[in-house]
Design a protein around this motif. Structure first.
Motif, PDB file in Angstrom:
ATOM      1  N   SER A 247       8.099   4.970   2.266  1.00  7.67           N
ATOM      2  CA  SER A 247       7.102   5.961   1.844  1.00  7.67           C
ATOM      3  C   SER A 247       6.736   5.790   0.373  1.00  7.67           C
ATOM      4  O   SER A 247       6.730   6.756  -0.400  1.00  7.67           O
ATOM      5  CB  SER A 247       7.628   7.384   2.108  1.00  7.67           C
TER       6      SER A 247
ATOM      7  N   THR B 119       4.509  -3.120  -7.042  1.00 10.20           N
ATOM      8  CA  THR B 119       3.213  -2.507  -7.272  1.00 10.20           C
ATOM      9  C   THR B 119       2.763  -1.811  -5.998  1.00 10.20           C
ATOM     10  O   THR B 119       2.692  -2.442  -4.938  1.00 10.20           O
ATOM     11  CB  THR B 119       2.165  -3.545  -7.687  1.00 10.20           C
ATOM     12  N   VAL B 120       2.489  -0.522  -6.114  1.00 10.39           N
ATOM     13  CA  VAL B 120       2.059   0.266  -4.963  1.00 10.39           C
ATOM     14  C   VAL B 120       0.603   0.663  -5.185  1.00 10.39           C
ATOM     15  O   VAL B 120       0.289   1.356  -6.163  1.00 10.39           O
ATOM     16  CB  VAL B 120       2.937   1.518  -4.777  1.00 10.39           C
ATOM     17  N   SER B 121      -0.266   0.228  -4.304  1.00  3.53           N
ATOM     18  CA  SER B 121      -1.682   0.547  -4.431  1.00  3.53           C
ATOM     19  C   SER B 121      -2.009   1.809  -3.639  1.00  3.53           C
ATOM     20  O   SER B 121      -1.505   2.024  -2.547  1.00  3.53           O
ATOM     21  CB  SER B 121      -2.525  -0.621  -3.910  1.00  3.53           C
ATOM     22  N   SER B 122      -2.852   2.619  -4.225  1.00  7.07           N
ATOM     23  CA  SER B 122      -3.202   3.892  -3.574  1.00  7.07           C
ATOM     24  C   SER B 122      -4.470   3.758  -2.753  1.00  7.07           C
ATOM     25  O   SER B 122      -5.144   2.751  -2.789  1.00  7.07           O
ATOM     26  CB  SER B 122      -3.367   4.986  -4.621  1.00  7.07           C
TER      27      SER B 122
ATOM     28  N   GLN C 102       0.830  -1.197   0.000  1.00  2.30           N
ATOM     29  CA  GLN C 102       0.000   0.000   0.000  1.00  2.30           C
ATOM     30  C   GLN C 102       0.866   1.248   0.000  1.00  2.30           C
ATOM     31  O   GLN C 102       2.005   1.232   0.482  1.00  2.30           O
ATOM     32  CB  GLN C 102      -0.909   0.004   1.221  1.00  2.30           C
ATOM     33  N   ALA C 103       0.308   2.312  -0.505  1.00  2.00           N
ATOM     34  CA  ALA C 103       1.016   3.593  -0.492  1.00  2.00           C
ATOM     35  C   ALA C 103       1.416   3.933   0.938  1.00  2.00           C
ATOM     36  O   ALA C 103       0.636   3.740   1.873  1.00  2.00           O
ATOM     37  CB  ALA C 103       0.135   4.679  -1.075  1.00  2.00           C
TER      38      ALA C 103
ATOM     39  N   THR D 266       5.359   2.381  -8.857  1.00  2.00           N
ATOM     40  CA  THR D 266       5.008   1.103  -9.468  1.00  2.00           C
ATOM     41  C   THR D 266       5.781   0.905 -10.768  1.00  2.00           C
ATOM     42  O   THR D 266       5.752   1.754 -11.656  1.00  2.00           O
ATOM     43  CB  THR D 266       3.503   1.044  -9.759  1.00  2.00           C
TER      44      THR D 266
ATOM     45  N   LYS E 243       5.006   5.366  -3.160  1.00  2.00           N
ATOM     46  CA  LYS E 243       3.913   6.062  -3.818  1.00  2.00           C
ATOM     47  C   LYS E 243       3.459   5.245  -5.022  1.00  2.00           C
ATOM     48  O   LYS E 243       4.207   4.407  -5.541  1.00  2.00           O
ATOM     49  CB  LYS E 243       4.368   7.441  -4.291  1.00  2.00           C
ATOM     50  N   SER E 244       2.253   5.517  -5.487  1.00  2.00           N
ATOM     51  CA  SER E 244       1.739   4.766  -6.633  1.00  2.00           C
ATOM     52  C   SER E 244       2.639   4.944  -7.857  1.00  2.00           C
ATOM     53  O   SER E 244       2.786   4.023  -8.668  1.00  2.00           O
ATOM     54  CB  SER E 244       0.315   5.203  -6.957  1.00  2.00           C
ATOM     55  N   GLU E 245       3.266   6.096  -7.968  1.00  2.00           N
ATOM     56  CA  GLU E 245       4.149   6.337  -9.118  1.00  2.00           C
ATOM     57  C   GLU E 245       5.453   5.563  -9.048  1.00  2.00           C
ATOM     58  O   GLU E 245       6.239   5.588  -9.988  1.00  2.00           O
ATOM     59  CB  GLU E 245       4.427   7.836  -9.292  1.00  2.00           C
TER      60      GLU E 245
END
Length: 115
Positions: A84, A112-115, A13-14, A90, A86-88
């Motif tokens: 920390s 993969t970072v989910s927001s 997760q983010a 990913t 972030k979705s970006e």
């Protein structure tokens, strides 16, 4: 035969953290730089962080203060601590090592970072 094997990717997760590892095996001499690149869908591969044999580091601006690269010269390993997230962030993350004349790549690990 030289092999680079990355591990540590996954879904987070983010705001979370991941630690990527890259193990270099095989006969390789004179590793100068060890680096992490990433490639997001539809984007060019970019250098995320690098570290020289002397310990000098560099980071792309977007990860400064959040990511830390480290290496063990004796064990031919490099890590990327990612905090920390972030979705970006990913992307597929690739390990790269370079000597004065040769260049080697790993197969990549998905982050993969989910927001």
């Amino acid at each position: 035969q030289v092999r680079l094997v990355e591990s540590g990717g996954g879904l987070v997760q983010a705001g979370g953290s991941l630690r990527l590892s890259c193990a270099v095996s095989g006969r390789i001499f004179g590793i100068n730089v060890m680096e992490w690149y990433r490639q997001a869908p539809g984007k060019q591969r970019e250098l995320v962080a690098g570290i020289t044999s002397g310990g000098t580091t560099n980071y792309v601006d977007s990860v400064k203060g959040r990511f830390t690269i480290s290496r063990d010269n004796a064990e031919n390993m490099v890590w990327l601590q990612m905090n920390s997230l972030k979705s970006e962030d990913t992307a597929i993350y690739y390990c790269h090592v370079g000597t004065w004349s040769l260049s080697y790549w790993g197969q990549g690990t998905q982050v993969t970072v989910s927001s």
